[in-house]
Design a protein around this motif. Structure first.
Motif, mmCIF file in Angstrom:
data_model
loop_
_atom_site.group_PDB
_atom_site.id
_atom_site.type_symbol
_atom_site.label_atom_id
_atom_site.label_comp_id
_atom_site.label_asym_id
_atom_site.label_seq_id
_atom_site.Cartn_x
_atom_site.Cartn_y
_atom_site.Cartn_z
ATOM 1 N N ALA A 351 2.336 7.113 1.254
ATOM 2 C CA ALA A 351 1.853 5.726 1.209
ATOM 3 C C ALA A 351 2.362 5.027 -0.053
ATOM 4 O O ALA A 351 2.740 3.843 -0.025
ATOM 5 N N GLN A 352 2.374 5.784 -1.175
ATOM 6 C CA GLN A 352 2.893 5.215 -2.417
ATOM 7 C C GLN A 352 4.389 4.932 -2.303
ATOM 8 O O GLN A 352 4.894 3.947 -2.867
ATOM 9 N N ALA A 353 5.110 5.751 -1.532
ATOM 10 C CA ALA A 353 6.540 5.529 -1.333
ATOM 11 C C ALA A 353 6.786 4.176 -0.660
ATOM 12 O O ALA A 353 7.726 3.448 -1.024
ATOM 13 N N LEU A 375 -0.629 8.928 8.554
ATOM 14 C CA LEU A 375 -1.747 9.231 9.459
ATOM 15 C C LEU A 375 -1.676 10.667 9.971
ATOM 16 O O LEU A 375 -2.712 11.319 10.138
ATOM 17 N N ASP A 376 -0.456 11.156 10.206
ATOM 18 C CA ASP A 376 -0.310 12.556 10.646
ATOM 19 C C ASP A 376 -0.952 13.520 9.650
ATOM 20 O O ASP A 376 -1.661 14.459 10.035
ATOM 21 N N GLU A 391 -13.254 11.006 3.500
ATOM 22 C CA GLU A 391 -12.143 10.430 2.746
ATOM 23 C C GLU A 391 -10.962 10.148 3.655
ATOM 24 O O GLU A 391 -10.331 9.070 3.581
ATOM 25 N N ALA A 392 -10.655 11.106 4.529
ATOM 26 C CA ALA A 392 -9.512 10.938 5.428
ATOM 27 C C ALA A 392 -9.736 9.769 6.385
ATOM 28 O O ALA A 392 -8.832 8.944 6.612
ATOM 29 N N ASN A 393 -10.933 9.650 6.948
ATOM 30 C CA ASN A 393 -11.222 8.561 7.890
ATOM 31 C C ASN A 393 -11.139 7.192 7.234
ATOM 32 O O ASN A 393 -10.650 6.227 7.848
ATOM 33 N N ASN A 394 -11.613 7.087 6.010
ATOM 34 C CA ASN A 394 -11.520 5.799 5.294
ATOM 35 C C ASN A 394 -10.060 5.376 5.130
ATOM 36 O O ASN A 394 -9.710 4.197 5.302
ATOM 37 N N ILE A 396 -7.504 6.501 6.978
ATOM 38 C CA ILE A 396 -6.943 6.261 8.319
ATOM 39 C C ILE A 396 -7.223 4.826 8.757
ATOM 40 O O ILE A 396 -6.343 4.129 9.298
ATOM 41 N N ASN A 397 -8.451 4.371 8.549
ATOM 42 C CA ASN A 397 -8.819 3.000 8.926
ATOM 43 C C ASN A 397 -7.965 1.970 8.191
ATOM 44 O O ASN A 397 -7.621 0.915 8.746
ATOM 45 N N SER A 398 -7.608 2.253 6.950
ATOM 46 C CA SER A 398 -6.791 1.313 6.173
ATOM 47 C C SER A 398 -5.343 1.300 6.642
ATOM 48 O O SER A 398 -4.741 0.231 6.815
#
Length: 441
Positions: A351-353, A375-376, A391-394, A396-398
């Motif tokens: 995501a930072q990339a 997301l994977d 944490e993962a779901n938050n 994923i939603n973003s």
């Protein structure tokens, strides 16, 4: 006032008249020494202590070194048996005055043993025995706890390691409780310091609580430890204790200084890790990475290696060194395949990339493809480790909101389920990622 059974001829102990009349150095009822001793010993072995006393009291009066016809007789051993006889009779006596008399008589036997054998005595063994006696007969002995502690201290001074481990640390605790109750701080702390290297885990926990009792405030304990360090500035145990207090009190600069000192004295796993964590908390990521890598090399357990590798990954992530962040997240996953956090770190790196690649331009559909890889990894994290689901779901939603839209997929002629490469073919700045992902609606 002591009530010595041997000195009270009118003291009624037993029903048989010949036993009451016994007060001489000779065996009872005209028996030979070997006859009386044999009956004494058989009753002693069978725990028939009243009968044992009837036939063994003469041993204390006469103190015979030998018995004719029985070369194995040992006076010291039989005085110890007589102590046990009086001790057991005292514990089971219904009359308190009788129990006190038995107790006092047993104490006179201790005195006789020390008087007779002196330097030939196993002081460790007898000090431990007398300390136990004081504790078990505390109802009939003035200041029994202090007297027991004094005996235990004799034993501890002679064999600190053996004494510390005995009874899973009970005897050290008993000794310390008495010293603490008398506010003898320095003596108690000296014992803790000497005993700690040999202490079982439960005893170490007691030491920690005992130190808290000895000092009213952390400031007092810090002052004490600093004073001790003046005489021994490289004492790792004292420095580690001070390190713990600084950490508990959130004294950051003091903690960093002592971490550095401990590392200079001994750059082992624990001290390397402490220095790394200090640097990380101070946002000094390059230094944190250096010491975390040292700690990783010195770690022995997989869970330790996994945690350290993830810390290195996070430090690289904070430094925007994304390929290295992914590398160490993968190392963490290798050491703990059931842990979700390494996969979240990889997702964060990807995501930072995207953020780095699009910092000076508009987000294109090719950039959005990278978020499918993000997301994977987030889905993978929560599938193997429920503790990271929230944490993962938050995240994923973003990130789901910025993946390629159906319209964008149509214009690219992408079909649902199609495999796409995430590498330099999307954009040169994604060349290091080199992953595949799936088109989804």
């Amino acid at each position: 006032m002591k009530k010595l059974l041997l000195l009270l001829p009118a003291f009624i102990l037993f029903s048989s008249s010949w036993t009451m009349a016994q007060s001489s150095q000779e065996p009872p009822s005209g028996m030979s020494e070997i006859q009386a001793y044999s009956i004494f010993y058989e009753n002693y072995k069978n725990e028939s202590y009243e009968q044992a006393l009837q036939f063994g009291r003469w041993i204390l009066k006469g103190m015979p070194e030998t018995i004719e016809g029985y070369p194995k007789f040992d006076l010291k051993r039989n005085l110890r048996r007589l102590i046990n006889v009086y001790s057991n009779l005292g514990e089971n006596a219904q009359d308190p005055s009788l129990a006190e008399a038995y107790t006092d008589t047993a104490l006179t036997i201790f005195d006789k043993v020390y008087e007779k054998y002196g330097d030939d005595l196993d002081v460790y063994d007898w000090a431990l025995r007398q300390g136990r006696f004081y504790e078990s007969h505390a109802d009939y002995i003035d200041d029994a706890a202090t007297k027991a502690a004094a005996e235990y201290k004799k034993a501890f001074d002679l064999k600190p390691e053996e004494f510390t481990k005995m009874g899973d640390g009970y005897y050290v605790q008993s000794m310390l409780r008495n010293l603490i109750s008398q506010d003898k701080k320095e003596e108690a702390l000296a014992i803790i310091e000497e005993a700690e290297p040999y202490a079982p885990e439960k005893l170490k926990e007691y030491f920690s609580s005992a130190r808290n009792e000895l000092f009213d405030t952390p400031k007092e304990r810090i002052a004490f430890l600093k004073g001790e360090l003046e005489d021994d500035p490289e004492n790792e145990e004292l420095l580690t204790q001070l390190q713990d207090i600084y950490e508990q009190q959130d004294m950051v600069s003091e903690l960093q200084a002592i971490n550095k000192k401990l590392y200079e004295i001994n750059p082992n796993y624990e001290n390397s890790l402490a220095l790394a964590e200090s640097a990380q908390s101070d946002a000094n990521y390059s230094e944190a990475i250096e010491y975390f890598k040292e700690a990783l090399d010195k770690a022995e357990k997989s869970d330790q290696k996994a945690a350290i590798a993830l810390n290195i990954s996070s430090a690289y992530l904070n430094s925007e060194q994304l390929p290295q962040a992914r590398e160490y997240a993968r190392i963490a996953a290798d050491h703990d395949s059931d842990w979700g956090k390494p996969y979240i770190n990889i997702a964060d790196a990807y995501a930072q990339a995207v953020s780095n690649c699009t910092s000076n331009r508009k987000l294109e559909v090719e950039d959005r493809v990278v978020y499918w890889v993000v997301l994977d990894y987030l889905n993978r994290a929560k599938s193997i480790d429920s503790s990271v689901s929230s944490e993962a779901n938050n995240k994923i939603n973003s990130y789901a909101a910025v993946t390629p839209t159906t319209e964008q997929q149509f214009f690219k002629n992408w079909e649902e389920g199609q495999q796409l490469n995430v590498d330099g073919s999307l954009n040169s700045c994604y060349g290091w990622i080199n992953e595949t992902t799936t088109v989804r609606r």
